[in-house]
Design an enzyme around this catalytic site. Structure first.
Site, PDB file in Angstrom:
ATOM      1  N   LYS A  22     -10.281 -14.547  -2.823  1.00  0.00           N
ATOM      2  CA  LYS A  22      -9.347 -13.720  -3.617  1.00  0.00           C
ATOM      3  C   LYS A  22      -8.381 -13.003  -2.691  1.00  0.00           C
ATOM      4  CE  LYS A  22     -10.608  -9.457  -5.162  1.00  0.00           C
ATOM      5  NZ  LYS A  22      -9.676  -8.362  -4.824  1.00  0.00           N
ATOM      6  N   ASN A  23      -8.917 -12.392  -1.624  1.00  0.00           N
ATOM      7  CA  ASN A  23      -8.082 -11.526  -0.786  1.00  0.00           C
ATOM      8  C   ASN A  23      -7.243 -12.280   0.229  1.00  0.00           C
ATOM      9  OD1 ASN A  23      -9.062  -9.466  -2.301  1.00  0.00           O
ATOM     10  ND2 ASN A  23     -10.466  -8.678  -0.743  1.00  0.00           N
ATOM     11  N   ARG A  92      -3.876  -3.544  -8.126  1.00  0.00           N
ATOM     12  CA  ARG A  92      -3.325  -2.783  -6.995  1.00  0.00           C
ATOM     13  C   ARG A  92      -2.561  -3.700  -6.055  1.00  0.00           C
ATOM     14  NH1 ARG A  92      -2.751   1.428  -3.174  1.00  0.00           N
ATOM     15  NH2 ARG A  92      -2.721   0.376  -1.159  1.00  0.00           N
ATOM     16  N   CYS A 116      -8.002   4.152  -8.378  1.00  0.00           N
ATOM     17  CA  CYS A 116      -9.003   3.459  -9.191  1.00  0.00           C
ATOM     18  C   CYS A 116     -10.355   4.064  -8.857  1.00  0.00           C
ATOM     19  CB  CYS A 116      -8.977   1.965  -8.904  1.00  0.00           C
ATOM     20  SG  CYS A 116      -9.341   1.601  -7.204  1.00  0.00           S
ATOM     21  N   ARG A 121      -5.600   5.339  -3.942  1.00  0.00           N
ATOM     22  CA  ARG A 121      -4.952   4.123  -3.433  1.00  0.00           C
ATOM     23  C   ARG A 121      -3.456   4.409  -3.211  1.00  0.00           C
ATOM     24  NH1 ARG A 121      -8.379  -0.292  -4.898  1.00  0.00           N
ATOM     25  NH2 ARG A 121      -7.407  -1.504  -3.242  1.00  0.00           N
ATOM     26  N   PRO A 122      -3.136   5.342  -2.314  1.00  0.00           N
ATOM     27  CA  PRO A 122      -1.709   5.636  -2.103  1.00  0.00           C
ATOM     28  C   PRO A 122      -0.995   4.449  -1.458  1.00  0.00           C
ATOM     29  CG  PRO A 122      -3.033   6.705  -0.434  1.00  0.00           C
ATOM     30  CD  PRO A 122      -4.000   6.094  -1.412  1.00  0.00           C
ATOM     31  N   ILE A 123       0.336   4.493  -1.442  1.00  0.00           N
ATOM     32  CA  ILE A 123       1.086   3.423  -0.767  1.00  0.00           C
ATOM     33  C   ILE A 123       2.047   4.013   0.272  1.00  0.00           C
ATOM     34  CG2 ILE A 123       0.898   1.756  -2.672  1.00  0.00           C
ATOM     35  CD1 ILE A 123       3.733   2.500  -3.515  1.00  0.00           C
ATOM     36  N   ASP A 124       1.705   5.209   0.752  1.00  0.00           N
ATOM     37  CA  ASP A 124       2.586   5.880   1.722  1.00  0.00           C
ATOM     38  C   ASP A 124       2.770   5.070   3.006  1.00  0.00           C
ATOM     39  OD1 ASP A 124      -0.195   6.454   1.968  1.00  0.00           O
ATOM     40  OD2 ASP A 124       0.291   7.880   3.539  1.00  0.00           O
ATOM     41  N   LEU A 125       1.728   4.374   3.442  1.00  0.00           N
ATOM     42  CA  LEU A 125       1.846   3.594   4.688  1.00  0.00           C
ATOM     43  C   LEU A 125       2.797   2.406   4.491  1.00  0.00           C
ATOM     44  CD1 LEU A 125      -1.899   3.556   5.824  1.00  0.00           C
ATOM     45  CD2 LEU A 125      -0.064   5.057   6.641  1.00  0.00           C
ATOM     46  N   ASP A 305     -16.178  -3.716   1.214  1.00  0.00           N
ATOM     47  CA  ASP A 305     -16.397  -4.489  -0.013  1.00  0.00           C
ATOM     48  C   ASP A 305     -17.834  -4.960  -0.164  1.00  0.00           C
ATOM     49  OD1 ASP A 305     -13.136  -6.154   0.049  1.00  0.00           O
ATOM     50  OD2 ASP A 305     -13.766  -4.127  -0.496  1.00  0.00           O
ATOM     51  N   ARG A 397     -13.061 -10.264 -11.987  1.00  0.00           N
ATOM     52  CA  ARG A 397     -11.801 -10.121 -11.239  1.00  0.00           C
ATOM     53  C   ARG A 397     -11.910 -10.800  -9.869  1.00  0.00           C
ATOM     54  NH1 ARG A 397      -9.336  -4.382 -10.542  1.00  0.00           N
ATOM     55  NH2 ARG A 397      -7.947  -5.762  -9.372  1.00  0.00           N
TER      56      ARG A 397
HETATM   57  C1  EPZ Z   1      -7.602  -4.589   0.635  1.00  0.00           C
HETATM   58  O1  EPZ Z   1      -7.180  -3.505  -0.178  1.00  0.00           O
HETATM   59  C2  EPZ Z   1      -8.532  -5.410  -0.228  1.00  0.00           C
HETATM   60  N1  EPZ Z   1      -7.818  -5.914  -1.397  1.00  0.00           N
HETATM   61  C3  EPZ Z   1      -9.711  -4.548  -0.687  1.00  0.00           C
HETATM   62  O2  EPZ Z   1     -10.600  -5.384  -1.437  1.00  0.00           O
HETATM   63  C4  EPZ Z   1     -10.445  -4.039   0.559  1.00  0.00           C
HETATM   64  O3  EPZ Z   1     -11.496  -3.180   0.161  1.00  0.00           O
HETATM   65  C5  EPZ Z   1      -9.456  -3.269   1.451  1.00  0.00           C
HETATM   66  O4  EPZ Z   1      -8.335  -4.114   1.775  1.00  0.00           O
HETATM   67  C6  EPZ Z   1     -10.102  -2.813   2.749  1.00  0.00           C
HETATM   68  O5  EPZ Z   1     -10.596  -3.925   3.455  1.00  0.00           O
HETATM   69  C7  EPZ Z   1      -7.063  -7.039  -1.269  1.00  0.00           C
HETATM   70  O6  EPZ Z   1      -6.944  -7.609  -0.202  1.00  0.00           O
HETATM   71  C8  EPZ Z   1      -6.393  -7.537  -2.509  1.00  0.00           C
HETATM   72  P1  EPZ Z   1      -6.128  -0.772   2.538  1.00  0.00           P
HETATM   73  P2  EPZ Z   1      -5.969  -2.548   0.321  1.00  0.00           P
HETATM   74  O7  EPZ Z   1      -4.669  -0.623   2.361  1.00  0.00           O
HETATM   75  O8  EPZ Z   1      -4.953  -3.343   1.033  1.00  0.00           O
HETATM   76  C9  EPZ Z   1      -5.723   3.928   2.562  1.00  0.00           C
HETATM   77  C10 EPZ Z   1     -11.935  -6.001  -3.247  1.00  0.00           C
HETATM   78  O9  EPZ Z   1     -12.991  -5.522  -3.686  1.00  0.00           O
HETATM   79  N2  EPZ Z   1      -4.275   3.714   2.411  1.00  0.00           N
HETATM   80  O10 EPZ Z   1      -6.649  -1.368   3.801  1.00  0.00           O
HETATM   81  O11 EPZ Z   1      -5.534  -1.735  -0.847  1.00  0.00           O
HETATM   82  C11 EPZ Z   1      -6.463   3.572   1.293  1.00  0.00           C
HETATM   83  O12 EPZ Z   1      -6.422   4.641   0.381  1.00  0.00           O
HETATM   84  C12 EPZ Z   1     -10.826  -5.073  -2.814  1.00  0.00           C
HETATM   85  O13 EPZ Z   1     -11.707  -7.221  -3.094  1.00  0.00           O
HETATM   86  C13 EPZ Z   1      -3.410   4.805   2.477  1.00  0.00           C
HETATM   87  O14 EPZ Z   1      -3.842   5.934   2.664  1.00  0.00           O
HETATM   88  O15 EPZ Z   1      -6.749  -1.608   1.347  1.00  0.00           O
HETATM   89  C14 EPZ Z   1      -7.850   3.302   1.793  1.00  0.00           C
HETATM   90  O16 EPZ Z   1      -8.516   4.528   1.954  1.00  0.00           O
HETATM   91  C15 EPZ Z   1     -11.150  -3.606  -3.064  1.00  0.00           C
HETATM   92  N3  EPZ Z   1      -2.081   4.595   2.321  1.00  0.00           N
HETATM   93  C16 EPZ Z   1      -7.607   2.674   3.168  1.00  0.00           C
HETATM   94  O17 EPZ Z   1      -6.276   3.027   3.531  1.00  0.00           O
HETATM   95  C17 EPZ Z   1      -1.567   3.332   2.112  1.00  0.00           C
HETATM   96  O18 EPZ Z   1      -0.330   3.207   1.998  1.00  0.00           O
HETATM   97  C18 EPZ Z   1      -7.746   1.162   3.175  1.00  0.00           C
HETATM   98  O19 EPZ Z   1      -6.816   0.633   2.281  1.00  0.00           O
HETATM   99  C19 EPZ Z   1      -2.453   2.246   2.048  1.00  0.00           C
HETATM  100  C20 EPZ Z   1      -3.800   2.456   2.201  1.00  0.00           C
END
Ligand code: EPZ
Length: 416
Positions: A22-23, A92, A116, A121-125, A305, A397
């Site tokens: 999926k990912n 997301r 969620c 799940r912010p998108i600031d980065l 995960d 999902r």
């Molecule tokens: C990906 O989510 C995966 N989803 C998630 O899998 C996985 O848990 C996660 O990476 C971590 O490995 C997909 O690939 C579709 P992140 P993603 O951005 O990209 C914070 C599943 O079960 N953050 O690495 O959303 C965030 O809040 C799913 O298959 C910010 O603060 O994860 C979190 O605490 C769940 N600002 C941390 O970083 C941002 O702009 C990791 O998030 C982005 C993220």
């Protein structure tokens, strides 16, 4: 709402083929937008999130054809830069369409993907990194609009190795003018698969060291045919199921070198693991031992995960252990339901203390998110008596058919 019915207290024996990832599939489907032609993706998992991504791509002008696990994406004519709200708020990962749409159309609008149950799940980065590449972002609290008069290559370092932000920057950098040097990027295997797909389409991406990528924007990508790799989290889920319930399983096609942290923990807990050309043999016949302290983190640390599935095995292991969740601030939601089954887990801030030695009992429980739902199914396999896991749609999902797969492993599970 669909559910899963499980008759527990039985070890697993059998072999199961691991589905496509999926990912890996979701970012690669997004990256296909960068190619003004027809990309063919094979071994795509038949799961809800991939269906949602197909609908989003159609909404913005792609022609998407699907036959079984093969998806053809024709991104020659993109007609819309606003992402459909009903899918963005449900998935997301639609945020990773920002990079490719900015590359193709110079603009993108999307409602906030929101938080969620596993945490904020912010998108600031994402916004901060894209802004460094010549993107102007405006956020009215409801909707984010990003525009660019031309993406620019640059040198940038992510504050945190976010998987999604890394994927967005890679896709934007491929379409940018100039060279991008990305530092402190995520190292999850899915990043490598995304880069591999883009290189197959003609992109220039070089790894300059752990967490460092050099991307030469040059446009001119050409279509390709690409096979999605197998899903390390699904393979890890079934490894946890065999660990928790006991027995022996062959995880056919399980990826190699992508679950080392989990495999190390499984060996500590008494499992025997053997890599063969068909996949990964897992055997747990003796006592289930406590793994000590487990801590999640970005790759190659233990994956967030798989923490919920492992908790089920830890709850039954002989001896106390603990699990610290450092990635998402709300990922222990499943503990309440596991404790109704007798897991006896205590959560304090970011750490779950697991006393161990518990015998779970079957209950009617409710899934509230993807990986926690899978953990409840595993708990049902181990529990005395019968378990009904409601809200199975969360599990669908990410898992093509968890009942089918576990039946291949000899479990007594039915679609409820
Ligand atoms: C990906 O989510 C995966 N989803 C998630 O899998 C996985 O848990 C996660 O990476 C971590 O490995 C997909 O690939 C579709 P992140 P993603 O951005 O990209 C914070 C599943 O079960 N953050 O690495 O959303 C965030 O809040 C799913 O298959 C910010 O603060 O994860 C979190 O605490 C769940 N600002 C941390 O970083 C941002 O702009 C990791 O998030 C982005 C993220």
């Amino acid at each position: 709402m669909k559910s899963v019915y499980i008759r527990g207290n039985a070890s697993l024996y059998g072999e199961v083929t691991i589905q496509g990832s999926k990912n890996a599939a979701l970012p690669i489907m997004a990256a296909a937008l960068l190619v003004p032609g027809v990309c063919v993706l094979r071994n795509c998992p038949r799961i809800a999130d991939v269906e949602h991504m197909c609908r989003i791509l159609e909404n913005i002008g792609c022609r998407v054809d699907r036959v079984e696990r093969e998806i053809r994406i024709d991104a020659a004519q993109l007609t819309e830069s606003r992402l459909p709200k009903k899918y963005v708020t449900r998935m997301r990962s639609s945020v990773m369409l920002m990079g490719p749409l900015l590359g193709r159309l110079g603009e993108v609008s999307l409602s906030h993907p929101g938080g969620c149950v596993i945490g904020d799940r912010p998108i600031d980065l994402h916004v901060k990194a894209l802004s460094r590449m010549g993107v102007a972002c405006q956020d009215d609290g409801e909707e984010l609009t990003a525009v660019s008069c031309g993406l620019r290559g640059t040198t940038l370092r992510l504050d945190y190795p976010s998987v999604g932000a890394t994927e967005n920057v890679i896709m934007a950098a491929v379409a940018a003018d100039g060279v991008t040097c990305l530092e402190n990027c995520a190292q999850e295997p899915e990043i490598g698969w995304l880069c591999d797909f883009l290189v197959h389409c003609g992109a220039s991406i070089v790894q300059k060291g752990p967490g460092r990528l050099l991307i030469r924007g040059q446009g001119g990508l050409h279509p390709c045919i690409y096979t999605i790799p197998s899903d390390r989290i699904v393979a890890g889920t079934y490894l946890c199921a065999c660990l928790a319930a006991g027995g022996e399983a062959l995880l056919k096609g399980a990826p190699c070198g992508e679950n080392d942290a989990l495999e190390k923990a499984a060996r500590q807990m008494g499992a025997g693991l053997k890599r063969t050309q068909d996949g990964l043999w897992v055997r747990r016949a003796g006592p289930l031992l406590a793994p000590g302290k487990i801590e999640t983190g970005s790759f190659p640390a233990f994956p967030t995960d798989l923490q919920s599935p492992l908790l089920v095995a830890m709850a039954q292991a002989e001896g106390e252990s603990s699990l610290r969740e450092t990635v998402f601030n709300g990922r222990f939601g499943v503990v309440e339901e596991l404790n109704r089954m007798g897991a006896g887990i205590e959560v304090e801030k970011d750490t779950a203390r697991v006393p161990g030695g518990r015998r779970l009992s079957g209950k009617r429980v409710r899934a509230s998110e993807l990986r926690g739902g899978a953990a409840l199914v595993i708990a049902g396999l181990c529990a005395e008596g019968e378990t009904l896991v409601e809200n199975r749609s969360y599990v669908d999902r990410g898992y093509e058919d968890i009942c089918r797969d576990l039946r291949f492993l000899g479990a007594c599970v039915q679609d409820g």
